[in-house]
Design a protein around this motif. Sequence first.
Motif, PDB file in Angstrom:
ATOM      1  N   ARG A 198      37.517  17.834  -1.984  1.00 25.26           N
ATOM      2  CA  ARG A 198      37.024  19.042  -2.799  1.00 25.26           C
ATOM      3  C   ARG A 198      37.815  18.646  -4.337  1.00 25.26           C
ATOM      4  N   TRP A 199      36.947  18.681  -5.181  1.00 19.74           N
ATOM      5  CA  TRP A 199      37.178  18.917  -6.627  1.00 19.74           C
ATOM      6  C   TRP A 199      37.740  20.501  -7.091  1.00 19.74           C
ATOM      7  N   VAL A 200      38.846  20.327  -7.668  1.00 22.32           N
ATOM      8  CA  VAL A 200      39.542  21.910  -8.141  1.00 22.32           C
ATOM      9  C   VAL A 200      39.184  22.046  -9.561  1.00 22.32           C
ATOM     10  N   GLN A 201      38.507  22.936  -9.687  1.00 25.27           N
ATOM     11  CA  GLN A 201      38.324  23.470 -11.218  1.00 25.27           C
ATOM     12  C   GLN A 201      39.487  23.525 -12.109  1.00 25.27           C
ATOM     13  N   PRO A 202      39.693  23.266 -13.446  1.00 26.77           N
ATOM     14  CA  PRO A 202      40.944  23.672 -13.981  1.00 26.77           C
ATOM     15  C   PRO A 202      41.213  25.027 -13.860  1.00 26.77           C
ATOM     16  N   ALA A 203      42.685  25.583 -13.990  1.00 23.60           N
ATOM     17  CA  ALA A 203      43.017  26.755 -14.064  1.00 23.60           C
ATOM     18  C   ALA A 203      43.800  26.823 -15.321  1.00 23.60           C
ATOM     19  N   GLY A 204      43.674  28.197 -15.790  1.00 21.73           N
ATOM     20  CA  GLY A 204      44.439  28.578 -17.074  1.00 21.73           C
ATOM     21  C   GLY A 204      44.415  27.533 -18.243  1.00 21.73           C
ATOM     22  N   ARG A 205      45.207  27.172 -18.784  1.00 22.63           N
ATOM     23  CA  ARG A 205      45.156  26.020 -19.885  1.00 22.63           C
ATOM     24  C   ARG A 205      44.780  24.559 -19.707  1.00 22.63           C
ATOM     25  N   ASP A 206      44.792  24.416 -18.294  1.00 25.90           N
ATOM     26  CA  ASP A 206      44.546  23.144 -17.897  1.00 25.90           C
ATOM     27  C   ASP A 206      43.072  22.746 -18.129  1.00 25.90           C
ATOM     28  N   ARG A 207      42.841  21.460 -18.688  1.00 19.22           N
ATOM     29  CA  ARG A 207      41.356  20.997 -18.891  1.00 19.22           C
ATOM     30  C   ARG A 207      40.910  20.109 -17.989  1.00 19.22           C
ATOM     31  N   ASN A 208      41.748  19.693 -16.956  1.00 17.88           N
ATOM     32  CA  ASN A 208      41.432  18.581 -16.056  1.00 17.88           C
ATOM     33  C   ASN A 208      41.266  18.810 -14.619  1.00 17.88           C
ATOM     34  N   PHE A 209      40.292  18.419 -14.064  1.00 18.47           N
ATOM     35  CA  PHE A 209      40.189  18.836 -12.567  1.00 18.47           C
ATOM     36  C   PHE A 209      41.320  17.963 -11.800  1.00 18.47           C
ATOM     37  N   THR A 210      41.570  18.695 -10.680  1.00 20.05           N
ATOM     38  CA  THR A 210      42.552  18.128  -9.648  1.00 20.05           C
ATOM     39  C   THR A 210      41.698  18.053  -8.424  1.00 20.05           C
ATOM     40  N   PHE A 211      42.178  16.885  -7.377  1.00 23.37           N
ATOM     41  CA  PHE A 211      41.289  16.678  -6.372  1.00 23.37           C
ATOM     42  C   PHE A 211      42.040  16.664  -5.130  1.00 23.37           C
ATOM     43  N   TRP A 212      41.562  16.978  -3.936  1.00 21.14           N
ATOM     44  CA  TRP A 212      41.903  17.095  -2.581  1.00 21.14           C
ATOM     45  C   TRP A 212      41.189  15.579  -2.151  1.00 21.14           C
ATOM     46  N   ILE A 213      41.884  14.674  -1.935  1.00 23.01           N
ATOM     47  CA  ILE A 213      41.485  13.107  -1.601  1.00 23.01           C
ATOM     48  C   ILE A 213      42.175  12.708  -0.222  1.00 23.01           C
ATOM     49  N   ALA A 214      41.297  12.141   0.587  1.00 20.64           N
ATOM     50  CA  ALA A 214      41.837  11.504   1.798  1.00 20.64           C
ATOM     51  C   ALA A 214      41.623  10.051   1.915  1.00 20.64           C
ATOM     52  N   PRO A 215      42.261   9.147   2.532  1.00 23.07           N
ATOM     53  CA  PRO A 215      41.705   7.814   2.910  1.00 23.07           C
ATOM     54  C   PRO A 215      40.861   7.839   3.818  1.00 23.07           C
ATOM     55  N   ALA A 216      39.727   7.100   3.776  1.00 24.10           N
ATOM     56  CA  ALA A 216      38.640   7.255   4.913  1.00 24.10           C
ATOM     57  C   ALA A 216      38.002   5.905   5.242  1.00 24.10           C
ATOM     58  N   THR A 217      37.351   5.845   6.488  1.00 24.80           N
ATOM     59  CA  THR A 217      36.749   4.667   6.873  1.00 24.80           C
ATOM     60  C   THR A 217      35.421   4.953   7.131  1.00 24.80           C
ATOM     61  N   LEU A 218      34.602   4.467   6.352  1.00 24.08           N
ATOM     62  CA  LEU A 218      32.942   4.712   6.485  1.00 24.08           C
ATOM     63  C   LEU A 218      32.414   3.533   7.276  1.00 24.08           C
ATOM     64  N   VAL A 219      31.780   3.715   8.406  1.00 25.67           N
ATOM     65  CA  VAL A 219      31.395   2.888   9.267  1.00 25.67           C
ATOM     66  C   VAL A 219      29.861   3.017   9.600  1.00 25.67           C
ATOM     67  N   LEU A 220      29.034   1.766   9.028  1.00 29.56           N
ATOM     68  CA  LEU A 220      27.504   2.088   8.906  1.00 29.56           C
ATOM     69  C   LEU A 220      27.204   1.246  10.238  1.00 29.56           C
ATOM     70  N   GLU A 221      26.676   1.988  11.365  1.00 28.55           N
ATOM     71  CA  GLU A 221      26.528   1.275  12.615  1.00 28.55           C
ATOM     72  C   GLU A 221      25.291   0.585  12.678  1.00 28.55           C
ATOM     73  N   ARG A 222      25.390  -0.460  13.402  1.00 30.02           N
ATOM     74  CA  ARG A 222      24.196  -1.483  13.566  1.00 30.02           C
ATOM     75  C   ARG A 222      23.433  -1.688  12.588  1.00 30.02           C
ATOM     76  N   ALA A 223      24.387  -2.285  11.320  1.00 30.61           N
ATOM     77  CA  ALA A 223      23.675  -2.781  10.156  1.00 30.61           C
ATOM     78  C   ALA A 223      23.102  -3.939   9.885  1.00 30.61           C
ATOM     79  N   TRP A 224      21.890  -3.797   9.312  1.00 29.48           N
ATOM     80  CA  TRP A 224      21.100  -5.261   9.520  1.00 29.48           C
ATOM     81  C   TRP A 224      20.256  -5.110   7.937  1.00 29.48           C
ATOM     82  N   ASN A 225      19.927  -6.447   7.796  1.00 28.99           N
ATOM     83  CA  ASN A 225      19.171  -6.609   6.241  1.00 28.99           C
ATOM     84  C   ASN A 225      20.036  -6.065   5.206  1.00 28.99           C
ATOM     85  N   ILE A 226      21.266  -6.543   5.071  1.00 28.32           N
ATOM     86  CA  ILE A 226      22.213  -5.953   4.224  1.00 28.32           C
ATOM     87  C   ILE A 226      21.977  -6.684   2.890  1.00 28.32           C
ATOM     88  N   ASP A 227      21.740  -6.254   1.881  1.00 26.23           N
ATOM     89  CA  ASP A 227      21.609  -6.840   0.511  1.00 26.23           C
ATOM     90  C   ASP A 227      22.634  -6.122  -0.541  1.00 26.23           C
TER      91      ASP A 227
END
Length: 164
Positions: free
Chosen positions: A58-87
């Motif tokens: 999730r992206w968190v909108q700046p609050a009050g005088r803050d000008r920058n977004f903050t972020f909820w981030i998690a380390p992840a593994t994305l697995v594309l199954e039975r992949a072929w014709n990789i270019d």
Amino acid sequence: MITLPHPPSGLTKATWTDADFPGMGWHDCRVHAVSIGEYADGTLPPARMLLDLDYIVRWVQPAGRDRNFTFWIAPATLVLERAWNIDGRLGPLHEVMEIADVHRLDSPDSNPEPLWHIEGQNFEFRLRAVGYTQYLRLPPQHVPRQALTSTERAGMSFAEQSFA
């Protein structure tokens, strides 16, 4: 009462599949490592494409005088199954890899697998795969930047297990 995997971030689950594709987004997610792995049992096609990334829950909108977004981030593994014709293309490799977008395109031929296009800063991949599973390995962390440090993400990993 339904308990979410991580109420502060609003995360509803820690394992996602291609069935969730319409509600997911990878814009600005940092890629730390890419692997082309084989199935141990000789399943054909023999390849799987794995990405170790920081998934922005999730992206968190700046609050009050803050000008920058903050972020909820998690380390992840994305697995594309039975992949072929990789270019694809990489470079320059001294710069970070961040995903701009992931596209699932209809099959351009008689094969049933969709065409996946992962485009990003300094790279792009095109491949055929039946689908994907994404595992959030740790609970999301609220940080002031769009990527986790190596310590925050517990280093690089292709682990295929979610925290919840």
